[in-house]
Design a protein around this motif. Sequence first.
Motif, mmCIF file in Angstrom:
data_model
loop_
_atom_site.group_PDB
_atom_site.id
_atom_site.type_symbol
_atom_site.label_atom_id
_atom_site.label_comp_id
_atom_site.label_asym_id
_atom_site.label_seq_id
_atom_site.Cartn_x
_atom_site.Cartn_y
_atom_site.Cartn_z
ATOM 1 N N GLU A 18 28.599 -8.475 -13.971
ATOM 2 C CA GLU A 18 27.301 -8.350 -14.634
ATOM 3 C C GLU A 18 26.257 -7.662 -13.755
ATOM 4 O O GLU A 18 25.209 -7.288 -14.220
ATOM 5 C CB GLU A 18 26.795 -9.716 -15.115
ATOM 6 N N LEU A 30 26.348 -1.573 -13.928
ATOM 7 C CA LEU A 30 26.060 -0.867 -15.181
ATOM 8 C C LEU A 30 27.061 0.251 -15.364
ATOM 9 O O LEU A 30 27.381 0.959 -14.412
ATOM 10 C CB LEU A 30 24.670 -0.223 -15.129
ATOM 11 N N ARG A 31 27.511 0.432 -16.581
ATOM 12 C CA ARG A 31 28.318 1.608 -16.918
ATOM 13 C C ARG A 31 27.388 2.551 -17.663
ATOM 14 O O ARG A 31 26.841 2.199 -18.712
ATOM 15 C CB ARG A 31 29.493 1.209 -17.800
ATOM 16 N N THR A 60 29.504 4.063 -12.633
ATOM 17 C CA THR A 60 29.259 2.633 -12.524
ATOM 18 C C THR A 60 28.234 2.476 -11.410
ATOM 19 O O THR A 60 28.476 2.907 -10.276
ATOM 20 C CB THR A 60 30.556 1.870 -12.185
ATOM 21 N N ALA A 115 23.155 -2.868 -11.085
ATOM 22 C CA ALA A 115 22.104 -3.252 -12.032
ATOM 23 C C ALA A 115 20.748 -2.924 -11.413
ATOM 24 O O ALA A 115 20.562 -3.022 -10.202
ATOM 25 C CB ALA A 115 22.204 -4.744 -12.337
ATOM 26 N N ARG A 161 20.079 0.351 -18.673
ATOM 27 C CA ARG A 161 20.846 -0.810 -19.125
ATOM 28 C C ARG A 161 22.308 -0.404 -19.257
ATOM 29 O O ARG A 161 22.626 0.789 -19.331
ATOM 30 C CB ARG A 161 20.312 -1.292 -20.480
ATOM 31 N N ASP A 162 23.162 -1.391 -19.339
ATOM 32 C CA ASP A 162 24.588 -1.124 -19.472
ATOM 33 C C ASP A 162 24.852 -0.257 -20.704
ATOM 34 O O ASP A 162 24.264 -0.478 -21.768
ATOM 35 C CB ASP A 162 25.355 -2.445 -19.587
ATOM 36 N N LEU A 163 25.703 0.726 -20.552
ATOM 37 C CA LEU A 163 26.136 1.666 -21.585
ATOM 38 C C LEU A 163 25.064 2.679 -21.990
ATOM 39 O O LEU A 163 25.205 3.354 -23.013
ATOM 40 C CB LEU A 163 26.671 0.935 -22.831
#
Length: 103
Positions: free
Chosen positions: A5, A8-9, A27, A30, A69-71
């Motif tokens: 967690e 981030l990807r 990647t 965060a 943010r992720d994605l």
Amino acid sequence: MAPAEALLRVEVLWGAAPHDIRRVALTLPAGSTAGQALAASGLLVEFPELAQAPMGVWGRACTAETVLRDLDRVELYRGLTVDPKEARRLRHGRGGGGRAGGR
């Protein structure tokens, strides 16, 4: 190793030319920013002018300081070379014509 967690990807996209899209999947930790994603993508090595390019996340303008943010997908934009109205005129001919079947 950091927990999943804390990562981030993200993806960084640059349209170097029509039909020449550079897409880099990353990647990152965060809290990373759009500017950090651009730097990590390696695109600045090949295209140093991107340091000044306008950018956005999923089609919404952002700054290099925008936290990702992720994605998320960071997009780098190039300037228009032709006004869109002029491009339409060039594609459809300059003749006065108007509508098909018109007066």
